[in-house]
Design an enzyme around this catalytic site. Structure first.
Site, PDB file in Angstrom:
ATOM      1  N   GLY A   1       4.118  -7.231  -4.978  1.00  0.00           N
ATOM      2  CA  GLY A   1       4.853  -6.029  -5.352  1.00  0.00           C
ATOM      3  C   GLY A   1       4.524  -5.382  -6.685  1.00  0.00           C
ATOM      4  N   GLY A   2       3.468  -5.847  -7.360  1.00  0.00           N
ATOM      5  CA  GLY A   2       3.107  -5.244  -8.652  1.00  0.00           C
ATOM      6  C   GLY A   2       2.886  -3.740  -8.529  1.00  0.00           C
TER       7      GLY A   2
ATOM      8  N   CYS B   1      -9.591  -6.418  -5.165  1.00  0.00           N
ATOM      9  CA  CYS B   1      -9.917  -7.033  -6.465  1.00  0.00           C
ATOM     10  C   CYS B   1     -11.174  -7.883  -6.319  1.00  0.00           C
ATOM     11  CB  CYS B   1      -8.744  -7.791  -7.046  1.00  0.00           C
ATOM     12  SG  CYS B   1      -8.026  -8.997  -5.955  1.00  0.00           S
TER      13      CYS B   1
HETATM   14  N1  SAM Z   1      -0.329  -4.716  -3.303  1.00  0.00           N
HETATM   15  C1  SAM Z   1       0.095  -6.040  -3.687  1.00  0.00           C
HETATM   16  C2  SAM Z   1       0.566  -6.022  -5.114  1.00  0.00           C
HETATM   17  O1  SAM Z   1       0.211  -5.097  -5.871  1.00  0.00           O
HETATM   18  O2  SAM Z   1       1.305  -6.928  -5.497  1.00  0.00           O
HETATM   19  C3  SAM Z   1      -0.986  -7.068  -3.475  1.00  0.00           C
HETATM   20  C4  SAM Z   1      -1.493  -7.114  -2.076  1.00  0.00           C
HETATM   21  S1  SAM Z   1      -2.571  -8.463  -1.758  1.00  0.00           S
HETATM   22  C5  SAM Z   1      -4.030  -7.950  -2.491  1.00  0.00           C
HETATM   23  C6  SAM Z   1      -2.897  -8.298  -0.070  1.00  0.00           C
HETATM   24  C7  SAM Z   1      -1.711  -8.535   0.810  1.00  0.00           C
HETATM   25  O3  SAM Z   1      -2.091  -8.192   2.146  1.00  0.00           O
HETATM   26  C8  SAM Z   1      -1.215  -9.969   0.904  1.00  0.00           C
HETATM   27  O4  SAM Z   1       0.098 -10.042   0.413  1.00  0.00           O
HETATM   28  C9  SAM Z   1      -1.257 -10.309   2.392  1.00  0.00           C
HETATM   29  O5  SAM Z   1      -0.132 -11.046   2.834  1.00  0.00           O
HETATM   30  C10 SAM Z   1      -1.277  -8.928   3.011  1.00  0.00           C
HETATM   31  N2  SAM Z   1      -1.856  -8.841   4.369  1.00  0.00           N
HETATM   32  C11 SAM Z   1      -2.842  -9.588   4.922  1.00  0.00           C
HETATM   33  N3  SAM Z   1      -3.069  -9.195   6.186  1.00  0.00           N
HETATM   34  C12 SAM Z   1      -2.221  -8.165   6.439  1.00  0.00           C
HETATM   35  C13 SAM Z   1      -1.955  -7.362   7.565  1.00  0.00           C
HETATM   36  N4  SAM Z   1      -2.643  -7.530   8.718  1.00  0.00           N
HETATM   37  N5  SAM Z   1      -0.989  -6.427   7.483  1.00  0.00           N
HETATM   38  C14 SAM Z   1      -0.287  -6.261   6.331  1.00  0.00           C
HETATM   39  N6  SAM Z   1      -0.491  -7.005   5.234  1.00  0.00           N
HETATM   40  C15 SAM Z   1      -1.442  -7.941   5.283  1.00  0.00           C
END
Ligand code: SAM
Length: 371
Positions: free
Chosen positions: A172-173, A297
């Site tokens: 959630g950042g 990232c």
């Molecule tokens: N945007 C977030 C933040 O700023 O805190 C970080 C997101 S992180 C890079 C990627 C996220 O994608 C993970 O939390 C993961 O659970 C989610 N994810 C993976 N596969 C997904 C899918 N098919 N649909 C939705 N979310 C997915």
């Protein structure tokens, strides 16, 4: 304290070594002479930024400024951007079936939300931030993150009343950053992982006043984002697609939860396809005229530019959606004192780690739906 693993149970090649071997092979080719300096930064302590929580009542800004921090967003270089081409059509590298991408220069005067503030210590200063403290309303004064991950949120250019989708939102950042704009009309936050969605909810309750977390302005779901376009298409003014990736910095530093571990080879190989499906779903979810921000990232070309190229091609081929790539050079010019950006990227922009300003990697590419 965790007990050290017995030597006999330690993997011969820990995931961090496998990650570094993989990066040495691929990034030395991709980044050429930049790789040795990026590599050493990637292996050194990262730098954080404190995303200010403007909903908190504590005098956090003054406190952090007194400690020597500056808000990198307002403290920018105002020197004019050298002249860019008025509008350019660029071909996409690669296969002959690629669609030419219209690169828009319309955002030369980028509007940056005056409400988002992120404090950083000066270049070369690696002082750590203390954990944020709750104020009298139990809201925390700042969220610690890689300061470069605020850039996709700034570049998304949220305007008053916008309907916004954050397709992969946990923990959630970026959602906290988007909410700082105090301009969003309705926000949909989604993440396929139920446990991470719970974390997202906790984060929201620690940063955002309760009255702004109602079903009138917010919806939180745990759906598979790749299917989003089938359910709710042509809807959102802004879509953030912050996909799962090889999280390069984590992969070379931490053996726990590492995507380079032997039992996650399949998951790692499937990443580019998952990223492509998520981006296509985000494109479908946006309304015509709406804007989509793709971010990762990782430094990986295959997970960054290649995914965007394929998505542009398939959106047109399969859905008749024409996209333009929004030129983010005004943004990189504005923040060049704070971050190191990769030079001459064909599509999108990327913050590359550097010992003097050890943020990133963060890749971002903004697309606008023309149809
Ligand atoms: N945007 C977030 C933040 O700023 O805190 C970080 C997101 S992180 C890079 C990627 C996220 O994608 C993970 O939390 C993961 O659970 C989610 N994810 C993976 N596969 C997904 C899918 N098919 N649909 C939705 N979310 C997915």
């Amino acid at each position: 304290r965790m007990k050290e693993k017995w030597a006999a149970t330690l993997p011969k090649f820990p995931p961090t070594s496998l990650a570094l071997q993989h990066f040495d092979a691929t990034y030395s080719v991709q980044l050429g002479q930049l790789w040795p300096s990026v590599r050493i930064a990637l292996l050194s302590e990262r730098k954080y930024g404190a995303l200010l929580n403007t909903f908190s009542h504590d005098a956090v800004l003054e406190d952090l400024q007194a400690k020597g921090c500056r808000d990198f967003i307002t403290d920018t270089d105002t020197e004019a951007l050298p002249c860019l081409d008025p509008e350019s059509v660029v071909g996409v590298e690669g296969e002959s079936n690629d669609v030419p991408v219209k690169k828009s220069n319309a955002d030369r005067h980028l509007k940056i939300s005056p409400k988002i503030k992120c404090l950083v210590f000066p270049r070369g200063d690696i002082t750590r931030f203390k954990p944020a403290r709750p104020d009298t309303q139990r809201l925390l004064g700042y969220y610690l993150l890689d300061a470069a991950s605020v850039l996709p949120c700034l570049a998304l250019d949220i305007q008053e009343g916008h309907i916004v989708l954050d397709l992969c939102a946990a923990p959630g950042g970026k959602a906290v950053a988007l909410l700082q704009t105090q301009a969003i009309g309705f926000l949909c936050l989604n993440d396929t992982s139920v446990s991470r969605t719970l974390r997202l909810k906790k984060v929201l309750h620690s940063y955002i006043p309760k009255e702004l977390l109602t079903s009138k302005n917010l919806r939180i779901t745990s759906s598979d984002g790749t299917k989003w376009g089938e359910i709710e298409n042509n809807t959102f003014d802004r879509v953030l697609v912050d996909v799962p990736c090889t999280t390069d910095r984590h992969s070379v530093m931490e053996d726990d939860n590492n995507i380079f571990s032997k039992n996650r080879i399949g998951e790692r190989r499937r990443l580019p396809q998952l990223q492509l499906e998520l981006l296509l779903a985000g494109i479908e979810a946006a309304c015509p005229g709406g804007e989509i921000m793709y971010s990762t990232c990782t430094l990986s070309h295959i997970q960054n530019q290649s995914v965007v190229e394929q998505a542009i091609h398939l959106a047109q081929e399969n859905h008749g959606i024409i996209l333009e790539v929004v030129d983010l050079r005004p943004l990189t010019h504005m923040f060049r004192k704070t971050f190191h950006f990769a030079p001459n990227l064909h599509l999108g922009e990327m913050v590359i780690p550097h010992l003097g300003a050890n943020f990133g990697p963060i890749y971002m590419c903004k697309l606008r739906r023309l149809t």
